[in-house]
Design a protein around this motif. Structure first.
Motif, PDB file in Angstrom:
ATOM      1  N   ILE B 144       0.834  -1.209   0.000  1.00  7.82           N
ATOM      2  CA  ILE B 144       0.000   0.000   0.000  1.00  7.82           C
ATOM      3  C   ILE B 144       0.865   1.254   0.000  1.00  7.82           C
ATOM      4  O   ILE B 144       1.932   1.275   0.631  1.00  7.82           O
ATOM      5  CB  ILE B 144      -0.854   0.075   1.282  1.00  7.82           C
ATOM      6  N   LEU B 145       0.385   2.276  -0.650  1.00  6.60           N
ATOM      7  CA  LEU B 145       1.049   3.575  -0.600  1.00  6.60           C
ATOM      8  C   LEU B 145      -0.005   4.665  -0.431  1.00  6.60           C
ATOM      9  O   LEU B 145      -1.136   4.504  -0.882  1.00  6.60           O
ATOM     10  CB  LEU B 145       1.813   3.827  -1.907  1.00  6.60           C
ATOM     11  N   PRO B 146       0.372   5.760   0.207  1.00  2.39           N
ATOM     12  CA  PRO B 146      -0.544   6.900   0.271  1.00  2.39           C
ATOM     13  C   PRO B 146      -0.831   7.394  -1.140  1.00  2.39           C
ATOM     14  O   PRO B 146       0.031   7.295  -2.020  1.00  2.39           O
ATOM     15  CB  PRO B 146       0.237   7.957   1.054  1.00  2.39           C
ATOM     16  N   GLN B 147      -2.033   7.938  -1.354  1.00  6.31           N
ATOM     17  CA  GLN B 147      -2.422   8.237  -2.731  1.00  6.31           C
ATOM     18  C   GLN B 147      -1.629   9.387  -3.357  1.00  6.31           C
ATOM     19  O   GLN B 147      -1.652   9.553  -4.573  1.00  6.31           O
ATOM     20  CB  GLN B 147      -3.921   8.506  -2.818  1.00  6.31           C
ATOM     21  N   ASN B 148      -0.943  10.141  -2.536  1.00  9.03           N
ATOM     22  CA  ASN B 148      -0.133  11.214  -3.126  1.00  9.03           C
ATOM     23  C   ASN B 148       1.322  10.787  -3.395  1.00  9.03           C
ATOM     24  O   ASN B 148       2.183  11.616  -3.638  1.00  9.03           O
ATOM     25  CB  ASN B 148      -0.190  12.464  -2.251  1.00  9.03           C
ATOM     26  N   SER B 149       1.601   9.477  -3.333  1.00 14.73           N
ATOM     27  CA  SER B 149       2.971   9.009  -3.575  1.00 14.73           C
ATOM     28  C   SER B 149       3.354   9.173  -5.035  1.00 14.73           C
ATOM     29  O   SER B 149       2.507   9.358  -5.901  1.00 14.73           O
ATOM     30  CB  SER B 149       3.114   7.534  -3.199  1.00 14.73           C
ATOM     31  N   ARG B 150       4.661   9.065  -5.261  1.00 12.38           N
ATOM     32  CA  ARG B 150       5.188   9.198  -6.619  1.00 12.38           C
ATOM     33  C   ARG B 150       5.880   7.911  -7.057  1.00 12.38           C
ATOM     34  O   ARG B 150       6.083   7.003  -6.245  1.00 12.38           O
ATOM     35  CB  ARG B 150       6.202  10.362  -6.653  1.00 12.38           C
ATOM     36  N   VAL B 151       6.269   7.879  -8.334  1.00 16.73           N
ATOM     37  CA  VAL B 151       6.896   6.680  -8.873  1.00 16.73           C
ATOM     38  C   VAL B 151       8.090   6.239  -8.029  1.00 16.73           C
ATOM     39  O   VAL B 151       8.278   5.056  -7.761  1.00 16.73           O
ATOM     40  CB  VAL B 151       7.313   6.907 -10.347  1.00 16.73           C
ATOM     41  N   ARG B 152       8.876   7.198  -7.554  1.00 20.30           N
ATOM     42  CA  ARG B 152      10.066   6.789  -6.794  1.00 20.30           C
ATOM     43  C   ARG B 152       9.707   6.072  -5.492  1.00 20.30           C
ATOM     44  O   ARG B 152      10.410   5.159  -5.066  1.00 20.30           O
ATOM     45  CB  ARG B 152      11.003   7.985  -6.545  1.00 20.30           C
ATOM     46  N   ASP B 153       8.598   6.480  -4.868  1.00 14.81           N
ATOM     47  CA  ASP B 153       8.154   5.782  -3.644  1.00 14.81           C
ATOM     48  C   ASP B 153       7.781   4.340  -3.963  1.00 14.81           C
ATOM     49  O   ASP B 153       8.085   3.413  -3.207  1.00 14.81           O
ATOM     50  CB  ASP B 153       6.933   6.474  -3.031  1.00 14.81           C
ATOM     51  N   ALA B 154       7.087   4.186  -5.094  1.00 13.00           N
ATOM     52  CA  ALA B 154       6.676   2.843  -5.497  1.00 13.00           C
ATOM     53  C   ALA B 154       7.901   1.973  -5.736  1.00 13.00           C
ATOM     54  O   ALA B 154       7.966   0.826  -5.282  1.00 13.00           O
ATOM     55  CB  ALA B 154       5.826   2.921  -6.757  1.00 13.00           C
ATOM     56  N   GLU B 155       8.878   2.510  -6.438  1.00  9.33           N
ATOM     57  CA  GLU B 155      10.058   1.701  -6.745  1.00  9.33           C
ATOM     58  C   GLU B 155      10.808   1.313  -5.478  1.00  9.33           C
ATOM     59  O   GLU B 155      11.317   0.201  -5.355  1.00  9.33           O
ATOM     60  CB  GLU B 155      10.961   2.433  -7.732  1.00  9.33           C
ATOM     61  N   ARG B 156      10.836   2.246  -4.536  1.00  3.10           N
ATOM     62  CA  ARG B 156      11.513   1.936  -3.266  1.00  3.10           C
ATOM     63  C   ARG B 156      10.790   0.760  -2.577  1.00  3.10           C
ATOM     64  O   ARG B 156      11.412  -0.168  -2.094  1.00  3.10           O
ATOM     65  CB  ARG B 156      11.528   3.176  -2.369  1.00  3.10           C
ATOM     66  N   LEU B 157       9.479   0.836  -2.573  1.00  4.09           N
ATOM     67  CA  LEU B 157       8.674  -0.214  -1.932  1.00  4.09           C
ATOM     68  C   LEU B 157       8.917  -1.562  -2.609  1.00  4.09           C
ATOM     69  O   LEU B 157       9.051  -2.604  -1.946  1.00  4.09           O
ATOM     70  CB  LEU B 157       7.192   0.157  -2.032  1.00  4.09           C
ATOM     71  N   LEU B 158       9.000  -1.538  -3.930  1.00  4.86           N
ATOM     72  CA  LEU B 158       9.117  -2.795  -4.679  1.00  4.86           C
ATOM     73  C   LEU B 158      10.491  -3.431  -4.545  1.00  4.86           C
ATOM     74  O   LEU B 158      10.668  -4.604  -4.880  1.00  4.86           O
ATOM     75  CB  LEU B 158       8.785  -2.559  -6.153  1.00  4.86           C
ATOM     76  N   ARG B 159      11.463  -2.697  -4.076  1.00  2.00           N
ATOM     77  CA  ARG B 159      12.780  -3.295  -3.898  1.00  2.00           C
ATOM     78  C   ARG B 159      12.835  -4.166  -2.657  1.00  2.00           C
ATOM     79  O   ARG B 159      13.740  -4.947  -2.473  1.00  2.00           O
ATOM     80  CB  ARG B 159      13.844  -2.203  -3.792  1.00  2.00           C
ATOM     81  N   ARG B 160      11.882  -3.946  -1.745  1.00  2.00           N
ATOM     82  CA  ARG B 160      11.836  -4.815  -0.563  1.00  2.00           C
ATOM     83  C   ARG B 160      11.174  -6.125  -0.920  1.00  2.00           C
ATOM     84  O   ARG B 160      10.845  -6.371  -2.081  1.00  2.00           O
ATOM     85  CB  ARG B 160      11.024  -4.116   0.530  1.00  2.00           C
ATOM     86  N   GLU B 161      10.947  -6.966   0.074  1.00  2.00           N
ATOM     87  CA  GLU B 161      10.319  -8.245  -0.238  1.00  2.00           C
ATOM     88  C   GLU B 161       8.855  -8.030  -0.627  1.00  2.00           C
ATOM     89  O   GLU B 161       8.113  -7.384   0.099  1.00  2.00           O
ATOM     90  CB  GLU B 161      10.411  -9.184   0.965  1.00  2.00           C
ATOM     91  N   VAL B 162       8.481  -8.604  -1.741  1.00  2.00           N
ATOM     92  CA  VAL B 162       7.150  -8.345  -2.282  1.00  2.00           C
ATOM     93  C   VAL B 162       6.290  -9.609  -2.149  1.00  2.00           C
ATOM     94  O   VAL B 162       6.732 -10.691  -2.495  1.00  2.00           O
ATOM     95  CB  VAL B 162       7.282  -7.930  -3.760  1.00  2.00           C
ATOM     96  N   PRO B 163       5.075  -9.485  -1.623  1.00  2.00           N
ATOM     97  CA  PRO B 163       4.224 -10.672  -1.486  1.00  2.00           C
ATOM     98  C   PRO B 163       3.858 -11.246  -2.858  1.00  2.00           C
ATOM     99  O   PRO B 163       3.801 -10.511  -3.840  1.00  2.00           O
ATOM    100  CB  PRO B 163       2.960 -10.143  -0.796  1.00  2.00           C
ATOM    101  N   GLU B 164       3.609 -12.559  -2.882  1.00  2.00           N
ATOM    102  CA  GLU B 164       3.154 -13.197  -4.119  1.00  2.00           C
ATOM    103  C   GLU B 164       1.864 -12.538  -4.596  1.00  2.00           C
ATOM    104  O   GLU B 164       1.183 -11.889  -3.815  1.00  2.00           O
ATOM    105  CB  GLU B 164       2.911 -14.685  -3.853  1.00  2.00           C
ATOM    106  N   PHE B 165       1.561 -12.729  -5.874  1.00  2.88           N
ATOM    107  CA  PHE B 165       0.339 -12.188  -6.490  1.00  2.88           C
ATOM    108  C   PHE B 165       0.261 -10.664  -6.438  1.00  2.88           C
ATOM    109  O   PHE B 165      -0.819 -10.105  -6.340  1.00  2.88           O
ATOM    110  CB  PHE B 165      -0.927 -12.757  -5.828  1.00  2.88           C
TER     111      PHE B 165
END
Lengths: 445, 445
Positions: B144-165
């Motif tokens: 989950i991310l706050p709705q005002n997040s940006r692409v860089r926040d998303a990429e940071r999140l995705l570098r951590r362990e990501v749940p299946e599906f």
């Protein structure tokens, strides 16, 4: 479907003879192809044709693919050559595979001739596999890269239009053989020049194209992915199976089982023409008639007894019914167990012991109840004793056949869900009548 | 499962009384928790306990979650307080929801007390929903991310362990309400500072937590995603439903339907104790006994006739069976149609006309066959006429009830798959006997 759409569809179906075109136009905008397909299946044949005339050209192929085969054929038969020509002008391999059985052979050939070479190759590969093999149903929306690609190649690929259910990029070797999968998510934050093989998921499985639909579906219960690659004998990547296909196949599988238990076909049209429908059902009725005559023959052995003790004739259905119901409970448990893989030859014996004990207990319980009721009803304690004994025997036999019939059918590679219940009822009817009337002849004459 | 593993499991099951611990250790390494669960379910209770003792502690919770409730309870009952304590030492909300019904209330309380605050909150929210609502079964592995997040926040999140599906990132507003989904794949090649809302998929739906399991599953037939967000009344994001959960729920749904048709429970243990199993099945046998006595009572009305024309007693099963089979064919088609949504009150009338025509045709066909056979058998053309008429009437009544019984049951909110067939058979038995014996009394005395 939202309640609102459902209501408006009901209105449409109700308008039966004269389809309300405006209403259809209004409703159909919100409908997915499978919902239109369901709507068409719900309509009697004339209304179905009228409704079909309203389906916009560009939606038609998608709707046909979603329909059950018989209802689909009812529409395709009405196509003139021009509309058929239009329909097949731009099919891809998967769609043609779905529609082929409902189309005349020469139309399939024309459709093939119009395909581009790649689609034709897809079609020919898929068509090799039979109806129960997953290879037949794969789609070809794949994101593939050569196995020596790097992160930057993957990112370039992902910037283009990406097919749904893409959670992995698939690697292939030079000859097109599947060479592993890279989770899209692992790409974030990786250096451009990193070889993709280093990000490969080593546990990632592929499905052999010959695998049965049922088993292919099972693979999705373990694999935590949105799509699995399907490969041929030599490891060549043929296409993919998505979770959505798995859900669809599961529905069809269970649907087919349910229909088969009454001798029906899953593709059967709700509004099939009366003649065709009658002919199909006649077979099943005929098979069951043979078993009913067998039961009659068993009763006929005791005509003399029945003439003297008419109470036996009155009570016959009770003996047959208790055996049939007890047997079908065991049968259902065993068929389920066989389907799940809970039951193998290894645990049949303990299972038989358990079912016989359950049958024994219930047999004695209901024998007492029925014996007392029957004894009072006909003011004859001996009739009570006779029916009680017959119930005990028949419920025990029911338990025994409830376990053995499906296990044996499975060994003989006959689907127990299809014929198990006919065989079981025949056994419990015949045994029930013979034991009941036989005991009656011994004790009541 | 590979054939090799299946074989070794069979060997294990065969070793029944004394479990071969070495063999188990060897096999179990390759097994997923659901396969171990299936193995345990396949074993008689004593062997099951022995096998359970071999399951490593760290796998136990996962295995229990995969088991059907009754088999699971058979294991949990044997836990002493120490092992129970160990088992619940580190449960998350979803697992506790699954196990709660099989655990004593105080143990659930202890498990809750040990959870961290977040998991406890998840548990309490899920536990509000009843057993048929999807809200109860959500998982909480969300990105989950706050709705005002940006692409860089998303990429940071995705570098951590990501749940299946994970194929989408979900946006929430400040109060935790679901605010849309961004396909992970759209992130590639986007500038770091781009607000995520601009990449949002505007067609992305969320599932209300109160939605029934069946309907929640249907959502996956349209949504082309690997997981859907589940929200409460106020739009608050509770958790997610994955395609794998959809596949699992589908299996359970159909399994439950199959078992219900024989008066059984989906959670029933193959090796349930004899007493418990007998008690459960007795109810269904009792209900069916009442209907059998009803049939007997109908026959009893014609005792005098039967005494004089014993051939009628011999032929009774043929009349009852043909009606029962013809009726169950129509019933099955209608139950399937109701489940699919093909049938609504709007198309019952044309459907009834069609089924009556099919019944009429088959009635006449089989009446002729049976009439001729019976006439020759008992050297009495009149018996042939009587049974022929009875067959025509009974098959027509069967078609009528095959349509109306399930439609009425559905209106009354009773599952037609559960009781449809009992009611139908009662109708065809009673009508069949009364018409056949009644006509016999008129024409043969």
């Amino acid at each position: 479907m939202s309640d609102d759409i459902t209501q408006r569809i009901e209105q449409l179906i109700r308008s039966e003879d004269a389809l309300d075109a405006d209403l259809y136009a209004e409703v159909s905008e919100d409908l997915e192809p499978d919902q239109v397909a369901l709507l068409l299946e719900s309509l009697p044949r004339e209304a179905r044709l009228e409704c079909w005339a309203q389906v916009p050209n560009e939606q038609r192929v998608d709707v046909l693919v979603e329909m059950r085969a018989e209802a689909r054929a009812s529409l395709l038969r009405e196509f003139d050559s021009k509309s058929l020509d239009q329909l097949i002008s731009d099919l891809d391999a998967e769609t043609l595979i779905e529609l082929a059985e409902s189309l005349p052979g020469d139309v399939v050939d024309i459709a093939l001739a119009r395909m581009d070479e790649r689609q034709r190759a897809h079609y020919e590969r898929s068509a090799q596999y039979d109806e129960d093999a997953i290879g037949r149903y794969v789609d070809h929306d794949l994101l593939i890269l050569p196995q020596n690609s790097r992160v930057r190649d993957a990112e370039r690929l992902l910037r283009r239009e990406v097919p749904e259910f893409t959670d992995h990029l698939w690697l292939v070797d030079r000859t097109g053989r599947f060479a592993g999968a890279v989770p899209v998510i692992r790409l974030f934050g990786q250096p451009d020049h990193l070889p993709l093989v280093e990000l490969r998921d080593d546990e990632f499985e592929s499905l052999p194209a010959t695998r049965s639909l049922r088993e292919a579906t099972e693979a999705f219960e373990h694999a935590e992915v949105a799509a699995l690659p399907v490969v041929d004998d030599s490891g060549l990547l043929l296409g993919r199976m998505t979770t959505r296909l798995a859900v669809e196949l599961l529905h069809e599988h269970y649907d087919a089982q349910l229909m088969a238990s009454a001798g029906l076909d899953e593709e059967e049209d709700l509004f099939a023409p009366v003649m065709r429908s009658s002919r199909r059902r006649a077979t099943w009725l005929g098979i069951n008639l043979l078993t009913a005559f067998l039961a009659s023959w068993a009763i006929g052995l005791f005509e003399g007894t029945l003439q003297q003790v008419v109470a036996l004739a009155v009570l016959m259905p009770v003996v047959a019914s208790m055996g049939g119901i007890a047997g079908s409970q065991t049968l259902t448990l065993i068929i389920r167990g066989l389907a799940l893989g809970q039951i193998t030859t290894a645990n049949v014996m303990p299972l038989l012991r358990k079912e016989l004990s359950v049958g024994g207990l219930n047999g004695v319980l209901w024998a007492l109840v029925i014996g007392i009721v029957a004894g009072y009803w006909f003011s004859s304690p001996m009739i009570g004793v006779v029916i009680a004994l017959a119930i005990v025997v028949n419920i025990a036999v029911a338990a025994l056949s409830g376990v053995l019939v499906p296990v044996l059918l499975q060994k003989l590679k006959i689907d127990p869900a299809l014929s198990g219940s006919v065989i079981l009822t025949t056994v419990t009817d015949v045994v029930g009548f013979v034991v009941f009337l036989g005991l009656g002849s011994l004790f009541l004459l």
